[in-house]
Design an enzyme around this catalytic site. Structure first.
Site, PDB file in Angstrom:
ATOM      1  N   HIS A   1       0.835  -1.209   0.000  1.00  8.55           N
ATOM      2  CA  HIS A   1       0.000   0.000   0.000  1.00  8.55           C
ATOM      3  C   HIS A   1       0.870   1.260   0.000  1.00  8.55           C
ATOM      4  O   HIS A   1       0.548   2.246  -0.656  1.00  8.55           O
ATOM      5  CB  HIS A   1      -0.924  -0.005   1.224  1.00  8.55           C
ATOM      6  CG  HIS A   1      -1.919  -1.122   1.194  1.00  8.55           C
ATOM      7  ND1 HIS A   1      -3.196  -0.978   0.712  1.00  8.55           N
ATOM      8  CD2 HIS A   1      -1.811  -2.427   1.557  1.00  8.55           C
ATOM      9  CE1 HIS A   1      -3.831  -2.136   0.788  1.00  8.55           C
ATOM     10  NE2 HIS A   1      -3.013  -3.040   1.300  1.00  8.55           N
TER      11      HIS A   1
ATOM     12  N   ASP B   1      -6.202   5.578   0.849  1.00  6.54           N
ATOM     13  CA  ASP B   1      -6.037   4.181   0.434  1.00  6.54           C
ATOM     14  C   ASP B   1      -7.392   3.458   0.507  1.00  6.54           C
ATOM     15  O   ASP B   1      -8.193   3.709   1.410  1.00  6.54           O
ATOM     16  CB  ASP B   1      -5.030   3.480   1.360  1.00  6.54           C
ATOM     17  CG  ASP B   1      -4.760   2.058   0.924  1.00  6.54           C
ATOM     18  OD1 ASP B   1      -3.806   1.853   0.160  1.00  6.54           O
ATOM     19  OD2 ASP B   1      -5.515   1.127   1.333  1.00  6.54           O
TER      20      ASP B   1
ATOM     21  N   THR C   1      -4.851   0.277  -4.953  1.00  7.93           N
ATOM     22  CA  THR C   1      -3.444  -0.115  -5.101  1.00  7.93           C
ATOM     23  C   THR C   1      -3.268  -1.434  -5.856  1.00  7.93           C
ATOM     24  O   THR C   1      -2.131  -1.873  -6.044  1.00  7.93           O
ATOM     25  CB  THR C   1      -2.802  -0.228  -3.709  1.00  7.93           C
ATOM     26  OG1 THR C   1      -3.656  -1.046  -2.889  1.00  7.93           O
ATOM     27  CG2 THR C   1      -2.649   1.124  -3.053  1.00  7.93           C
TER      28      THR C   1
ATOM     29  N   GLN D   1      13.980  -4.048  -5.314  1.00 10.92           N
ATOM     30  CA  GLN D   1      13.405  -4.784  -6.437  1.00 10.92           C
ATOM     31  C   GLN D   1      13.290  -3.935  -7.699  1.00 10.92           C
ATOM     32  O   GLN D   1      13.456  -4.444  -8.804  1.00 10.92           O
ATOM     33  CB  GLN D   1      12.027  -5.313  -6.016  1.00 10.92           C
ATOM     34  CG  GLN D   1      11.315  -6.067  -7.111  1.00 10.92           C
ATOM     35  CD  GLN D   1      10.127  -6.817  -6.589  1.00 10.92           C
ATOM     36  OE1 GLN D   1      10.249  -7.632  -5.680  1.00 10.92           O
ATOM     37  NE2 GLN D   1       8.968  -6.572  -7.159  1.00 10.92           N
TER      38      GLN D   1
ATOM     39  N   SER E   1       4.501  -5.790  -7.699  1.00  8.46           N
ATOM     40  CA  SER E   1       5.490  -6.608  -8.407  1.00  8.46           C
ATOM     41  C   SER E   1       5.076  -6.813  -9.862  1.00  8.46           C
ATOM     42  O   SER E   1       5.901  -6.738 -10.774  1.00  8.46           O
ATOM     43  CB  SER E   1       5.665  -7.962  -7.704  1.00  8.46           C
ATOM     44  OG  SER E   1       6.252  -7.761  -6.439  1.00  8.46           O
TER      45      SER E   1
ATOM     46  N   GLU F   1       5.633  -3.578 -11.758  1.00  2.00           N
ATOM     47  CA  GLU F   1       7.066  -3.301 -11.944  1.00  2.00           C
ATOM     48  C   GLU F   1       7.635  -4.210 -13.043  1.00  2.00           C
ATOM     49  O   GLU F   1       8.422  -3.764 -13.885  1.00  2.00           O
ATOM     50  CB  GLU F   1       7.815  -3.517 -10.622  1.00  2.00           C
ATOM     51  CG  GLU F   1       7.508  -2.428  -9.600  1.00  2.00           C
ATOM     52  CD  GLU F   1       7.757  -2.845  -8.147  1.00  2.00           C
ATOM     53  OE1 GLU F   1       8.435  -3.865  -7.915  1.00  2.00           O
ATOM     54  OE2 GLU F   1       7.265  -2.147  -7.243  1.00  2.00           O
TER      55      GLU F   1
ATOM     56  N   ASP G   1      -5.047 -11.154  -2.880  1.00  2.00           N
ATOM     57  CA  ASP G   1      -5.498 -10.851  -4.242  1.00  2.00           C
ATOM     58  C   ASP G   1      -4.574 -11.436  -5.311  1.00  2.00           C
ATOM     59  O   ASP G   1      -4.748 -11.177  -6.495  1.00  2.00           O
ATOM     60  CB  ASP G   1      -5.581  -9.327  -4.429  1.00  2.00           C
ATOM     61  CG  ASP G   1      -4.237  -8.639  -4.177  1.00  2.00           C
ATOM     62  OD1 ASP G   1      -3.333  -9.270  -3.606  1.00  2.00           O
ATOM     63  OD2 ASP G   1      -4.087  -7.466  -4.562  1.00  2.00           O
ATOM     64  N   GLN G   2      -3.589 -12.228  -4.902  1.00  2.00           N
ATOM     65  CA  GLN G   2      -2.522 -12.609  -5.833  1.00  2.00           C
ATOM     66  C   GLN G   2      -3.000 -13.508  -6.982  1.00  2.00           C
ATOM     67  O   GLN G   2      -2.444 -13.439  -8.081  1.00  2.00           O
ATOM     68  CB  GLN G   2      -1.368 -13.244  -5.046  1.00  2.00           C
ATOM     69  CG  GLN G   2      -0.716 -12.247  -4.082  1.00  2.00           C
ATOM     70  CD  GLN G   2       0.083 -12.894  -2.960  1.00  2.00           C
ATOM     71  OE1 GLN G   2       0.355 -14.092  -2.987  1.00  2.00           O
ATOM     72  NE2 GLN G   2       0.457 -12.111  -1.959  1.00  2.00           N
TER      73      GLN G   2
HETATM   74  N1  UDP Z   1       9.939  -5.008  -2.459  1.00  2.00           N
HETATM   75  C1  UDP Z   1      11.266  -4.660  -2.549  1.00  2.00           C
HETATM   76  N2  UDP Z   1      12.189  -5.468  -1.975  1.00  2.00           N
HETATM   77  C2  UDP Z   1      11.873  -6.611  -1.316  1.00  2.00           C
HETATM   78  C3  UDP Z   1      10.501  -6.988  -1.251  1.00  2.00           C
HETATM   79  C4  UDP Z   1       9.553  -6.169  -1.842  1.00  2.00           C
HETATM   80  O1  UDP Z   1      11.618  -3.626  -3.126  1.00  2.00           O
HETATM   81  O2  UDP Z   1      12.776  -7.287  -0.819  1.00  2.00           O
HETATM   82  C5  UDP Z   1       8.940  -4.079  -3.014  1.00  2.00           C
HETATM   83  C6  UDP Z   1       8.421  -4.504  -4.371  1.00  2.00           C
HETATM   84  O3  UDP Z   1       9.228  -3.963  -5.389  1.00  2.00           O
HETATM   85  C7  UDP Z   1       7.024  -3.920  -4.364  1.00  2.00           C
HETATM   86  C8  UDP Z   1       6.611  -3.959  -2.899  1.00  2.00           C
HETATM   87  O4  UDP Z   1       7.816  -4.036  -2.154  1.00  2.00           O
HETATM   88  O5  UDP Z   1       7.059  -2.582  -4.787  1.00  2.00           O
HETATM   89  C9  UDP Z   1       5.767  -5.166  -2.556  1.00  2.00           C
HETATM   90  O6  UDP Z   1       4.497  -4.989  -3.055  1.00  2.00           O
HETATM   91  P1  UDP Z   1       3.697  -6.146  -3.804  1.00  2.00           P
HETATM   92  O7  UDP Z   1       2.360  -5.573  -4.122  1.00  2.00           O
HETATM   93  O8  UDP Z   1       4.474  -6.675  -4.945  1.00  2.00           O
HETATM   94  O9  UDP Z   1       3.579  -7.316  -2.774  1.00  2.00           O
HETATM   95  P2  UDP Z   1       3.247  -7.404  -1.191  1.00  2.00           P
HETATM   96  O10 UDP Z   1       4.539  -7.228  -0.511  1.00  2.00           O
HETATM   97  O11 UDP Z   1       2.235  -6.341  -0.864  1.00  2.00           O
HETATM   98  O12 UDP Z   1       2.713  -8.776  -1.046  1.00  2.00           O
HETATM   99  N1  UDP Z   2      -8.448  -4.306  -0.603  1.00  2.00           N
HETATM  100  C1  UDP Z   2      -9.717  -3.852  -0.843  1.00  2.00           C
HETATM  101  N2  UDP Z   2     -10.435  -3.355   0.194  1.00  2.00           N
HETATM  102  C2  UDP Z   2      -9.937  -3.304   1.455  1.00  2.00           C
HETATM  103  C3  UDP Z   2      -8.624  -3.761   1.683  1.00  2.00           C
HETATM  104  C4  UDP Z   2      -7.910  -4.264   0.626  1.00  2.00           C
HETATM  105  O1  UDP Z   2     -10.211  -3.916  -1.960  1.00  2.00           O
HETATM  106  O2  UDP Z   2     -10.632  -2.868   2.364  1.00  2.00           O
HETATM  107  C5  UDP Z   2      -7.723  -4.959  -1.681  1.00  2.00           C
HETATM  108  C6  UDP Z   2      -6.294  -4.511  -1.845  1.00  2.00           C
HETATM  109  O3  UDP Z   2      -6.185  -3.458  -2.766  1.00  2.00           O
HETATM  110  C7  UDP Z   2      -5.671  -5.772  -2.379  1.00  2.00           C
HETATM  111  C8  UDP Z   2      -6.415  -6.879  -1.708  1.00  2.00           C
HETATM  112  O4  UDP Z   2      -7.642  -6.318  -1.296  1.00  2.00           O
HETATM  113  O5  UDP Z   2      -5.954  -5.939  -3.729  1.00  2.00           O
HETATM  114  C9  UDP Z   2      -5.651  -7.546  -0.589  1.00  2.00           C
HETATM  115  O6  UDP Z   2      -5.355  -6.587   0.410  1.00  2.00           O
HETATM  116  P1  UDP Z   2      -4.038  -6.661   1.257  1.00  2.00           P
HETATM  117  O7  UDP Z   2      -3.954  -5.483   2.107  1.00  2.00           O
HETATM  118  O8  UDP Z   2      -3.954  -7.998   1.887  1.00  2.00           O
HETATM  119  O9  UDP Z   2      -2.953  -6.534   0.073  1.00  2.00           O
HETATM  120  P2  UDP Z   2      -1.370  -6.528   0.076  1.00  2.00           P
HETATM  121  O10 UDP Z   2      -0.888  -5.937   1.343  1.00  2.00           O
HETATM  122  O11 UDP Z   2      -0.977  -7.947  -0.111  1.00  2.00           O
HETATM  123  O12 UDP Z   2      -1.044  -5.668  -1.100  1.00  2.00           O
END
Ligand code: UDP
Ligand code: UDP
Length: 465
Positions: free
Chosen positions: A29, A126, A149, A347, A367, A370, A386-387
């Protein structure tokens, strides 16, 4: 189809708008908000960046500090939260609990904003926070926009889910048919949403219900990747009563000028496009057994690899060394071809490095965007949240492949190294996929140019303030 006119909220006599940004917890986020802050500031806006300390992960606090140091023109606003007792909730997810703590402090934001000078013109909130902040901001006459996001596909699920829940006659959540778009199969629905009493479900439904009242929805995606979903959202198909304009402004461009950290000199020494980069994001941990199999798989693939190991959800809790997780023997054996690191890597820089030819990714939306921006093909192994929805978008967009059978949250299944190795090799040898990812990368770069669809979207948003 172009999005409908953004609702005008500003006073035309004012100079540059002053926009306050309110990110939520977690790097997924925070990262797009940092990028939006710099994008708005580069476009001439005054930007206040609202921060909540202490952050859940140390990666977040380092990122905020780096952002504010690199861009002193961004104004930090330190948001002190009301007292919050996490033990009153059944959830143990530290990020969902922090969402809730911020959500319950919405009434404190107007006083913080009132002290800002020049006066704040609008607030971008957000998605995870919007249902409590929007009414409070409306109460003091401040326009509330939101930044979504994740993908437009995920936004369509978020927007439709309250209606789905209200209409369903059976217990539990099944396949969710999004009007005007695709069906999200039950297996791709984020696990917490299967439980109506989960804290995340409550937040998700409340936020989904209030979307219609926002002045506009900015989203970190781009037309070449998600045209159909953007059309469905803006064409009144997903929510018949209509949504505010959904404006694609992505892929938001990386902004932090990073130091050349540890993996980069190693990458410099590798041949072009020879390395598969392996990372599951900032908050997805892997079991010890699965990690061993992944290690075996990377070794068996015969490819060079850069693997970021993560064994805990919150980085502050990472205590065990790599040697203990993977064994000294393994690390010694792969030393020639593989770099295994634990902890944070930049990353953004890795994906832009010429040595990187593929990405084994959990498909967190940042990710995916990017990788898209750099045209790096993905082998998707979504693990939670949401993956899977994101993996579907990226596979349809020609950015990568998704092995749907691989394990998912709540499953005991361990994916064997042999299988992983084969798929990694396929990813790295697939010339067709490499070409189609490169094509999408070119579209992504075009989209964020000043005259591209996302560049114009951002300009339109600023113009309306
Ligand atoms: N990221 C990074 N280095 C790390 C791990 C994550 O720069 O070692 C960054 C990555 O480039 C991305 C963000 O952290 O911008 C992670 O967001 P993403 O939505 O891909 O996954 P999440 O961590 O929320 O599951
Ligand atoms: N999300 C949403 N409503 C909420 C919270 C999250 O639509 O109230 C979405 C968020 O954008 C993402 C997904 O639900 O696509 C999972 O949220 P989480 O915060 O677990 O995402 P992450 O930290 O892994 O990016």
């Amino acid at each position: 189809m172009p999005p409908p006119e953004m609702r005008t909220s500003g006073d035309p006599r004012r100079g540059a708008p002053h926009i306050a940004l309110l990110p939520s917890a977690g790097m997924g986020h925070l990262t797009p908000f940092c990028r939006l802050a710099v994008g708005l500031s580069d476009s001439g806006c005054d930007v206040s960046f609202i921060t909540v300390q202490p952050t859940v992960s140390s990666a977040e606090s380092r990122r905020v500090a780096a952002l504010l140091a690199a861009f002193p023109r961004l104004r930090p606003l330190d948001f002190r939260l009301a007292d919050f007792d996490p033990s009153a909730f059944a959830s143990t997810d530290p990020f969902f609990l922090r969402f809730e703590a911020i959500r319950r402090s919405a009434h404190l934001l107007p006083a913080l904003l009132a002290a800002a000078s020049p006066p704040v013109s609008a607030v971008v909130v957000d998605i995870s926070l919007v249902s409590t902040f929007l009414p409070v901001l409306a109460g003091v006459g401040l326009p509330c926009y939101l930044l979504f996001t994740a993908s437009a596909a995920m936004l369509s699920l978020c927007a439709h889910f309250p209606a789905y829940i209200a209409a369903k006659t059976t217990a539990g959540v099944g396949d969710v048919e999004i009007p005007g778009l695709r069906t999200v199969p039950k297996s791709s629905i984020p696990l917490p949403l299967h439980d109506p009493n989960n804290l995340f479900t409550t937040q998700f439904v409340e936020n989904g219900r209030i979307l219609q009242k926002a002045c506009g929805i900015l989203i970190n995606t781009f037309h070449a990747l998600e045209q159909e979903a953007l059309d469905a959202l803006n064409g009144g198909k997903v929510v018949p009563a209509g949504l505010p304009p959904v404006v694609a402004i992505g892929p938001l461009k990386p902004v932090i000028g990073c130091e050349r950290g540890s993996p980069l000199p190693w990458l410099d020494a590798q041949p072009a496009r020879s390395v598969v980069y392996v990372s599951f994001g900032s908050r997805t941990a892997m079991s010890a057994e699965q990690m061993k199999e992944l290690g075996t798989g990377l070794e068996r693939s015969g490819c060079r690899f850069l693997w970021v190991v993560k064994s805990k959800v919150v980085d502050r809790e990472e205590e065990v060394e790599l040697e203990e997780l993977l064994g000294e023997e393994y690390l010694e054996r792969v030393r020639e071809r593989g770099l295994v690191v634990k902890g944070w890597v930049e990353q953004e820089e890795i994906l832009g490095h010429v040595a990187v030819g593929g990405f084994l990714s959990h498909c967190g939306w940042n990710s995916v965007t990017e990788a898209a921006l750099h045209g790096v093909p993905i082998l998707a192994w979504p693990r939670l949240g949401d993956q899977r929805v994101n993996a579907d978008v990226m596979a349809r967009g020609g950015l990568g492949i998704w092995v749907k059978e691989w394990s998912w949250e709540g499953e005991e299944k361990v994916v064997r190294g042999e299988e992983i190795g084969e798929r990694v090799r396929e990813l790295m040898e697939d010339e067709g996929l490499r070409a189609s990812a490169a094509r999408l990368g070119k579209e992504a770069v075009k989209a964020v140019a000043v005259d591209g669809s996302s560049g114009k979207g951002l300009a339109e948003f600023i113009g309306k303030l």
